[in-house]
Each structure stands twice: as C-alpha cells, then as structure tokens.
Write an enzyme that holds these catalytic residues in place. Sequence first.
Site, PDB file in Angstrom:
ATOM      1  N   HIS A 223       0.848  -1.203   0.000  1.00 48.37           N
ATOM      2  CA  HIS A 223       0.000   0.000   0.000  1.00 48.37           C
ATOM      3  C   HIS A 223       0.881   1.249   0.000  1.00 48.37           C
ATOM      4  CE1 HIS A 223      -3.236  -2.740   1.036  1.00 48.37           C
ATOM      5  NE2 HIS A 223      -4.101  -1.759   0.915  1.00 48.37           N
TER       6      HIS A 223
ATOM      7  N   HIS B   1       0.680  -3.373   9.268  1.00 48.89           N
ATOM      8  CA  HIS B   1       2.131  -3.334   9.035  1.00 48.89           C
ATOM      9  C   HIS B   1       2.859  -2.724  10.218  1.00 48.89           C
ATOM     10  CE1 HIS B   1       2.208  -4.632   4.833  1.00 48.89           C
ATOM     11  NE2 HIS B   1       1.130  -3.893   4.643  1.00 48.89           N
TER      12      HIS B   1
END
Length: 399
Positions: free
Chosen positions: A166, A213
């Site tokens: 992302h 993350h």
Amino acid sequence: MAELLWSLQDSQLVARFQRCCGLFPASDEGPRESSAGPSEGETPALGVGHLPCANGKGGGGPPNGLRRDAAPQAYVQRYVVKNYFYYYLFRFSAALGQEVFYITFLPFTHWNIDPYLSRRLVIIWVLVMYVGQVTKDILKWPRPSSPPVVKLEKRVIAEFGMPSTHAMAATAISFTLLLSSMDRYQYPFVWGLVMAVLFSTLVCLSRLYTGMHTVLDVLGGLLITALLIGLTYPTWTFLDRLDSASPLFPVCVLVVPFFLCYNYPVSDYYSPTRADTTTILAAGAGVTVGFWINHFFQLVSKPTDSLPVIQNIPSLTTGMLVLGLTKFAVGILLILVVRQLVQNLSLQVLYSWFKVVTRNKEARQRLEIEVPYKFVTYTSVGICATTFVPMLHRFLGLP
C-alpha cells in the site's frame, strides 16, 4: 543498526500509535460468530466492533509462537474507537491504497486527463507492485502480532508484511504523477510536492492504524519505491516509445508477465497475493498492448517528439465534471461487461480442460486455473480500457 531495525519491527510501536489515535482493544469476551464491525462498513454501537483475527485474543496475522508460514485462522477481536476523526480518516486513507482504487483511478486519468500520464503511471505501478508482492512472499515476514495490535482488515491477513505494498503503490503513483506532469503542465511545483507527500503519508500511516504493518514494513516499502523510481526515471522517455518499437512487441508484453505470474513464489498455504499480482501484471500488459494497437492501427494521432507544455491547467467547470463522469461511467460499464464475459468464458474453458466441476470456488485457487483465467480476463480489461472505450467515447460524441 540491528537493534534499531528490531525496534522498528516491534508490534508495541504500532500498538502505541493506535492508542494515540484513539483505537483500543476491548476487554476479552471470547470469540463471536459474526465478524461485522466498523471494518465491514458499520458504525458500532458505543464505539465497539469486532472482526476476524489469528488467535482467540487478537487480530489477524501469525500470532506469537505460530510459524510465520502458517495460515491465519478466523477468530474475532473486539475493539473500541475513541476518536472517530482518526478512525474515518485512516480508513479512508487505507481505501486509497487498495488495488480497486488504482484500477479505477488509472482509467479515469486515461479517459479524462492525459493518456501520456496514464501510460507512465501504469508502467511504474505494475513494476512497483510486482517487486513488492514477490518480496513479501520471499521474505515471509509476519504482520504485527495481535495482541497488542488491533487489526481492522481481514482480506490481507493471510499475506505477509514486508514491505507494505500500500505504501509502495501510494508513493509510486503520487510521485510518478508529479515527475511526469511537471514537464508537461505548468503549475506550482511546491503544491504538487505537498499533495504527493500528503497522499503517500496518509496511506502509510493508515497501514499502522489498521494494524496491518510495522513501521519497518512501511519504511521498507518507501525505500524500495524510491530506489525503483530513481533507477527507472532516466528510462521513462525510452519506455514511452517502446509501444511502437516492433510488431512483435505485444508478444513480449504478454509472454513475460504470464511467465512471471505462473512462476510466482510458492507459499505453504493459499493467500490472495498471487491472484492480486496476476491481476496487476495482466492489467498492465493489456494497457501496454492497447497503446500498441492504438499506434499500430493509427487509432490515435501520432504524438509529437517534444511534449507540449500547457501554460495553465483548465479550471474545473460543471460541464467538464459532467462530461468526465459520463465518460467514466460509460467506460466502467463497458469494462465490467467485458470482464464478466471474458471471466465466465475463460473459466468454462479451463474447467472443461481440467475436468473440474463448474462453480467450484476452490478450483479457482489452483495455479493452472487461477493464473490463466485472471491473466486473460484482466489483459482483456486493459485492452478494452485503452482501445475500445476511447472508440466508444468518440462514437457517442464524448470528446
């Protein structure tokens, strides 16, 4: 240095960021049957929600003590939202990093803004995403553990963490758009730089807020993207002219990505990474072939050698907005029709060839079925978006 890297990979750092933004785990009341919560598009009563995770206490991803190549299991985690501004800001920012956003944004750019920019954006996006996805499945670094991290997404739980694709996609798209447009359009560069930094920063922070993350994953994604852009930037002009290099060019564009998809790194369990990578590479191949078709059959006027600089970007008017939305709606409608037809046809052919029961959803995950049907489907989508949709626009009188 090793100690610093270890600290950046610590799940506690992500958990502290979530707490600072008002996201807290609820008291452990055991798993529930339903996983609907704020992450599913509903606002929870009293600010409480729940969703699948990897153990009985926390969110998804390999928990402590679980092999990092083991498939996460579906459980439920409850959480409390105490600051809805950050919640909606980062959930919206996370959506901007999803593949579906770029698959709609890139065609919109091609149909309404500048095909030149869309071509560069697609090439860099495909390159960055492929490198990021493959790196994930080679390194096999787990996502942040939960507890202490609250996880707000479930589809990508089965994927690994390093690097954050992302973050890579957002950075690649925003800065490629900036670098490609500054020599073609006249606008305040500082404002363009601010917008690029703001967009990529919001997407990066959203990956921490959603618990998907670690800080190291995000920083790794940013560094890899910066390296790829830096290495490829001198070749961008050369890549722009490849679509007219040879009649055999489309063969290379189709064969190489298909080979890369079919030889994707093998995982010990199924995750959507290979399917997403195939979708991205196929769409990129289709777009590139579409540009070649446009040039070879002279469906568009030949671009000039020197790129024109537009003195002023036209002001957005109601007429332009309506025209842009109309062209987008027409284009998306045709793409959806083509996607559905090609997908159904390719699945039927593959099911018949491999003697698989029709509508067997698990069969779609088999390598010999998943890669060909997705590659054919999204290559067709890419060709349709760059060739047939503009032809339809001209036929309908949409300039």
